[in-house]
Structure formats: C-alpha cells, structure tokens
Write an enzyme that holds these catalytic residues in place. Sequence first.
Site, PDB file in Angstrom:
ATOM      1  N   ASP A 218      14.602   9.214  11.898  1.00  0.00           N
ATOM      2  CA  ASP A 218      13.867   9.475  13.149  1.00  0.00           C
ATOM      3  C   ASP A 218      13.255   8.187  13.683  1.00  0.00           C
ATOM      4  OD1 ASP A 218      12.490   9.691  10.763  1.00  0.00           O
ATOM      5  OD2 ASP A 218      11.082  11.210  11.432  1.00  0.00           O
TER       6      ASP A 218
ATOM      7  N   LYS B 201      16.708  10.163   5.198  1.00  0.00           N
ATOM      8  CA  LYS B 201      15.561  11.048   5.433  1.00  0.00           C
ATOM      9  C   LYS B 201      15.064  11.512   4.063  1.00  0.00           C
ATOM     10  CE  LYS B 201      12.935  13.366   8.378  1.00  0.00           C
ATOM     11  NZ  LYS B 201      11.922  12.703   9.225  1.00  0.00           N
TER      12      LYS B 201
ATOM     13  N   ASP C  30      27.183   9.728  12.616  1.00  0.00           N
ATOM     14  CA  ASP C  30      27.853  10.263  13.800  1.00  0.00           C
ATOM     15  C   ASP C  30      26.907  10.203  14.999  1.00  0.00           C
ATOM     16  OD1 ASP C  30      29.826  11.406  15.277  1.00  0.00           O
ATOM     17  OD2 ASP C  30      29.629  13.416  14.453  1.00  0.00           O
TER      18      ASP C  30
ATOM     19  N   TYR D  78      29.110  17.431   6.476  1.00  0.00           N
ATOM     20  CA  TYR D  78      30.474  17.475   7.006  1.00  0.00           C
ATOM     21  C   TYR D  78      31.493  17.927   5.962  1.00  0.00           C
ATOM     22  CZ  TYR D  78      29.410  15.270  11.469  1.00  0.00           C
ATOM     23  OH  TYR D  78      28.931  15.001  12.724  1.00  0.00           O
TER      24      TYR D  78
END
Length: 332
Positions: free
Chosen positions: A204, A171, A228, A124
């Site tokens: 995930d 991740k 988000d 972002y």
Amino acid sequence: MSTAITVFKGDGIGPEITDAVLRILDAAGADLSYEIFNVGAAEYEAHGALIPEEGFASFERTHVLLKSPITTPIGKGFRSLNVTLRKKYDLYANLRPAKSNAAVKMPFENVDIVIFRENTEDLYAGVEEMIDADTAHSIKIITRKCSERIFRAAFDYAVAQGRKKVTCVNKANIMKLSDGLFLDVFREVAKEYPQIVAEDKLVDNVCMQLVMNPNQFDVIVTENLYGDILSDLCSGLIGGLGLMPSSNLGADFAMFEAVHGSAPDIAGKGIANPTAFLWSACMLLEHIGKNDAAARIRCAVDEVLTEGKCLTPDLGGTGMTREYEAAIIARL
Ligand code: NAI
C-alpha cells in the site's frame, strides 16, 4: 541463419498488433521464421481447443513464444490462457520494464523501474472453492522454492544490468505466514548480493510512493497479484499500457507479450498502439542473441515517437496502427 519462433495471435487487438509487429521484424532484417497459431475463444469455437495441440508442440520445439493478448472471461468460463502457459512451462519470472521515453511527456521524467513478478503461485494458483452457496475461498500459495528463484532472478538481473537497488514489495504485516515467508526468504537471498541495496516495503505504501516519487525505485520484486497491479500502475507513469512490454522466463522456455490485454473497446478500429508488443518482440530478439535487429527497431521507434506525427490516440495522436507501423518501417 533464420530462427524459428512460435507466434500466438490471440484476439481483440491481438491480430492487428501481431501483423504490424511481424512486418516490422521482417523490415528490420530479424531473419525469423514464424509458426503462427490462432488461440483463444474463437479458436475454441472453431476447433474445440483454446490453444491447438500443434501450437504447444511448436513452442516445445522453438522454446520461444511471441504471444499477443487473449481475452479471459470475467467471473466465469475458462481459466486464463496466460496463467495456464506460465504454469505449464514454469515461466516463473515475469520481467516488466517501465521506462520513460523522452518523446512521451508525463508528469515524471526518467522513470526506469523493472518489476520482477513471481509468475506461478500466490492467489493466481487458481485454488478456489465454494464452501457453501455464500462463501468462497481462494488459497494464497507462497513457497520457499518459488520465492528463492524469483529473488535470485531479480538480484542477478540487478548485478548484470548495473542496477543499484532491489525493493521487495509485500504485505507481511497482515499476511504474516505467506508474505512473512516471502519476506524472510528475500532477506536471506539478499545477503548473497552485498553489492546491491536491498529494501522491503508494504504494497500500500509503494502505491503511494510510486505516484509521488517513482524515481526512488530501481528493481521491484514482488508476488504475482501485487506485481500484476503495480505494473499497470507503472505503465501509467510512462504513458500507458501501450508502452509496457514484458518477458516471462523459465529455465527452458521464454514467452514475450505486452502487459496490456486484448483491449476489446478499441479492437477492430485500427488504432491500437503496437509499441508494447513490438518492444516485447525486441526483448525476444535480445533473448535469442539478435541484438542488432532489436537495436535497429528500438532506434526507429524512438525516432517516430519523437517526430510525433502519427502517434496512436492513446498517446494523444490521431494516427492509425498501420500509419505508425509504416513510419517505423520507413525509418528502418
Ligand atoms: P486492457 O489492457 O485490454 O485495456 C485497458 C485499457 O487500455 C483499455 O482502455 C484499452 O483500450 C487500453 N489499451 C490496452 N492496450 C492498448 C494498446 N496497445 N493501444 C491502445 N490502448 C490500449 O485491459 P482490460 O480491458 O481490463 O482487459 C481486456 C481483456 O484482456 C480481459 O479479457 C483480460 O482478461 C485480458 N487480458 C489479457 C492479458 C494477456 O493476454 N496478457 C493481460 C491483461 C488482460
């Protein structure tokens, strides 16, 4: 004493829910004075700026902003005003509570998850470039400084609110440097809070776990993009985006807004659910020490939701925004 706050009206359903919320705040005796500004594309067309200079000046005076949603053009056009405000005022901690309400029947009961989303970096940061006509790069930025402060915010909140566990969502198996740094810093900061259980999970896996067994989660702390996405997912667990408020907190400034956007598909129809924005206003009241007014509003909303007579369509009802607002004001 009356407290001045800055209000940005936004577009889409923004003006409708802002008007409803300000009337409810007044009915609750919140004793606020409002410095109200129109912001967004229409303001740009009318006066040449997305946010008027006086709007920035007001926020810099009051330090507290109630901001309704703003449409961001997709794939082209101006940069998100939300991202701009979060960066300009260093509103680094985006706190998004997803709490079940007994009156809104969903597959899972007693969901009570608070997401701390890092608000100033990651993908972002908006560092993008075209390498050639067919190749675009977007740079993911993760720093020790910004990671440390979002973890401290999450752990401090957990301690203050009597929470038990903080889960770092990442991740790092794939993005070994950026998410790896984020995870390393989490593990370091966690050592300062031995009374709180600290765990880390891959994003995930968390998506699957959230829709199978959301009650295992307490406080989640994560990067900007994952935060988000996960917060919209969590809003689905508690009844939808109409029920998820948020605060954006920095050292000097605080901005309060619903998690949802400008909902162009229902704008102007008078059926927007103002609850998420109203609860954001309650978070604002609590931030400035007006806890009694916030408690009165929360109580009135609970009663109206439980009664179930004038719920907006997103909650399965046929009520209009104005009817729902009137019912809350009647309770107050
Ligand atoms: P959205 O959150 O505006 O809408 C998604 C779905 O949820 C729509 O079906 C909408 O009708 C429904 N919904 C949202 N809020 C609701 C409410 N209060 N009551 C009843 N139903 C509600 O997301 P979307 O459509 O992806 O984005 C629309 C615009 O909003 C985009 O330009 C986006 O960039 C912007 N946006 C702005 C945000 C902000 O200002 N903080 C946050 C998210 C999106």
